[in-house]
Design a protein around this motif. Structure first.
Motif, PDB file in Angstrom:
ATOM      1  N   HIS A  58       0.801  -1.228   0.000  1.00 31.26           N
ATOM      2  CA  HIS A  58       0.000   0.000   0.000  1.00 31.26           C
ATOM      3  C   HIS A  58       0.837   1.283   0.000  1.00 31.26           C
ATOM      4  O   HIS A  58       0.616   2.165  -0.833  1.00 31.26           O
ATOM      5  CB  HIS A  58      -0.920   0.039   1.224  1.00 31.26           C
ATOM      6  N   SER A  83      -7.036   6.355  -5.879  1.00 29.61           N
ATOM      7  CA  SER A  83      -6.665   5.308  -6.823  1.00 29.61           C
ATOM      8  C   SER A  83      -7.035   3.916  -6.311  1.00 29.61           C
ATOM      9  O   SER A  83      -6.858   3.608  -5.137  1.00 29.61           O
ATOM     10  CB  SER A  83      -5.151   5.358  -7.066  1.00 29.61           C
ATOM     11  N   ARG A  84      -7.547   3.084  -7.220  1.00 32.67           N
ATOM     12  CA  ARG A  84      -7.850   1.695  -6.869  1.00 32.67           C
ATOM     13  C   ARG A  84      -6.571   0.865  -6.754  1.00 32.67           C
ATOM     14  O   ARG A  84      -6.586  -0.236  -6.222  1.00 32.67           O
ATOM     15  CB  ARG A  84      -8.754   1.062  -7.918  1.00 32.67           C
ATOM     16  N   LEU A  85      -5.466   1.381  -7.273  1.00 32.91           N
ATOM     17  CA  LEU A  85      -4.196   0.660  -7.203  1.00 32.91           C
ATOM     18  C   LEU A  85      -3.699   0.521  -5.763  1.00 32.91           C
ATOM     19  O   LEU A  85      -3.103  -0.491  -5.414  1.00 32.91           O
ATOM     20  CB  LEU A  85      -3.129   1.381  -8.035  1.00 32.91           C
ATOM     21  N   PRO A  87      -5.356   0.207  -2.712  1.00 31.28           N
ATOM     22  CA  PRO A  87      -5.874  -0.923  -1.948  1.00 31.28           C
ATOM     23  C   PRO A  87      -5.542  -2.287  -2.570  1.00 31.28           C
ATOM     24  O   PRO A  87      -5.396  -3.274  -1.860  1.00 31.28           O
ATOM     25  CB  PRO A  87      -7.387  -0.693  -1.907  1.00 31.28           C
ATOM     26  N   ALA A  88      -5.379  -2.347  -3.867  1.00 35.29           N
ATOM     27  CA  ALA A  88      -5.043  -3.621  -4.513  1.00 35.29           C
ATOM     28  C   ALA A  88      -3.586  -4.000  -4.290  1.00 35.29           C
ATOM     29  O   ALA A  88      -3.233  -5.182  -4.347  1.00 35.29           O
ATOM     30  CB  ALA A  88      -5.328  -3.537  -6.013  1.00 35.29           C
ATOM     31  N   ILE A 161      -8.270 -11.578  -0.196  1.00 33.16           N
ATOM     32  CA  ILE A 161      -8.936 -11.166  -1.440  1.00 33.16           C
ATOM     33  C   ILE A 161     -10.338 -11.766  -1.501  1.00 33.16           C
ATOM     34  O   ILE A 161     -11.303 -11.085  -1.846  1.00 33.16           O
ATOM     35  CB  ILE A 161      -8.099 -11.584  -2.667  1.00 33.16           C
ATOM     36  N   ASP A 171      -9.561  -4.223   1.609  1.00 34.18           N
ATOM     37  CA  ASP A 171      -8.895  -3.744   0.400  1.00 34.18           C
ATOM     38  C   ASP A 171      -9.686  -4.009  -0.874  1.00 34.18           C
ATOM     39  O   ASP A 171      -9.912  -3.096  -1.670  1.00 34.18           O
ATOM     40  CB  ASP A 171      -7.516  -4.397   0.276  1.00 34.18           C
ATOM     41  N   PHE A 172     -10.116  -5.209  -1.095  1.00 30.00           N
ATOM     42  CA  PHE A 172     -10.781  -5.503  -2.355  1.00 30.00           C
ATOM     43  C   PHE A 172     -12.222  -5.016  -2.395  1.00 30.00           C
ATOM     44  O   PHE A 172     -12.795  -4.887  -3.474  1.00 30.00           O
ATOM     45  CB  PHE A 172     -10.624  -6.966  -2.741  1.00 30.00           C
ATOM     46  N   VAL A 175     -11.472  -1.873  -4.012  1.00 29.39           N
ATOM     47  CA  VAL A 175     -11.100  -2.070  -5.414  1.00 29.39           C
ATOM     48  C   VAL A 175     -12.326  -2.286  -6.290  1.00 29.39           C
ATOM     49  O   VAL A 175     -12.450  -1.728  -7.373  1.00 29.39           O
ATOM     50  CB  VAL A 175     -10.116  -3.259  -5.561  1.00 29.39           C
ATOM     51  N   ILE A 176     -13.271  -3.083  -5.814  1.00 33.42           N
ATOM     52  CA  ILE A 176     -14.447  -3.417  -6.638  1.00 33.42           C
ATOM     53  C   ILE A 176     -15.610  -2.478  -6.411  1.00 33.42           C
ATOM     54  O   ILE A 176     -16.662  -2.611  -7.043  1.00 33.42           O
ATOM     55  CB  ILE A 176     -14.897  -4.871  -6.414  1.00 33.42           C
ATOM     56  N   ASP A 177     -15.459  -1.490  -5.511  1.00 30.29           N
ATOM     57  CA  ASP A 177     -16.548  -0.551  -5.230  1.00 30.29           C
ATOM     58  C   ASP A 177     -16.981   0.180  -6.500  1.00 30.29           C
ATOM     59  O   ASP A 177     -16.182   0.794  -7.183  1.00 30.29           O
ATOM     60  CB  ASP A 177     -16.089   0.463  -4.165  1.00 30.29           C
TER      61      ASP A 177
END
Length: 181
Positions: A58, A83-85, A87-88, A161, A171-172, A175-177
């Motif tokens: 992170h 950025s989604r990066l 949390p991924a 995940i 985290d994900f 990302v998928i929100d």
């Protein structure tokens, strides 16, 4: 714990645990592994997992994308980045470090197995066997650390995940929100 670890990896045929943790029987060293040493190696390996996740995952990606870290702890990182990066990056860093540990584990095992015939032909006196013994102990404990480290990173990252996306937490979930199938 051993049965769980072996049971998880054996179907993938990545390694044979007996080859990785085998001592050289001709070497002058103890035949038993000290339980405190094994526990210490496990604590260190599992303790490094959140550092890989939070800092090398992170925080580094947040810094690389120009974000600002607001709060960091051993269990969470808050940023001012959208950025989604970011949390991924935590679970992905765990997966990368886990796979790297498995690759190194395999390389060390292959190296020791290649050196085994040379050690078998070594003189039988204890003076000549002493360097072999220290090397075998060093590699065995190193491989044990890599095994625990790979397990911690791969097991926790993949599990995280799955449950993060399923229960909409972590985290994900970030990302998928907002994504639609």
């Amino acid at each position: 714990l051993y049965l769980i670890l072996v049971g998880l990896w054996e179907p993938f045929a990545l390694f044979d645990p007996q080859k990785f943790f085998r001592y050289n029987p001709g070497a002058a060293m103890r035949s038993r592994i000290d339980i405190l040493t094994v526990a210490s190696i496990g604590i260190l390996a599992f303790g490094l997992e959140p550092i890989v996740h939070e800092i090398l995952g992170h925080a580094v990606v947040c810094w690389l994308t120009g974000g600002k870290v607001v709060l960091i702890s051993s269990t969470a990182l808050q940023t001012a980045s959208a950025s989604r990066l970011v949390p991924a990056a935590g679970p992905l860093a765990n997966i990368l470090f886990g796979l790297a540990a498995l690759a190194l584990l395999r390389a060390l095992s292959t190296q020791q197995n290649a050196n085994a015939p040379a050690r078998a032909n070594a003189p039988a006196n204890t003076t000549a066997a002493a360097p072999v013994a220290s090397g075998a102990t060093h590699f065995s404990l190193t491989r044990l650390f890599l095994y625990f480290f790979a397990f911690a990173n791969l097991f926790l990252a993949t599990g995280y995940i799955l449950y993060s996306g399923l229960i909409n937490f972590g985290d994900f979930a970030a990302v998928i929100d907002g994504l639609r199938p």
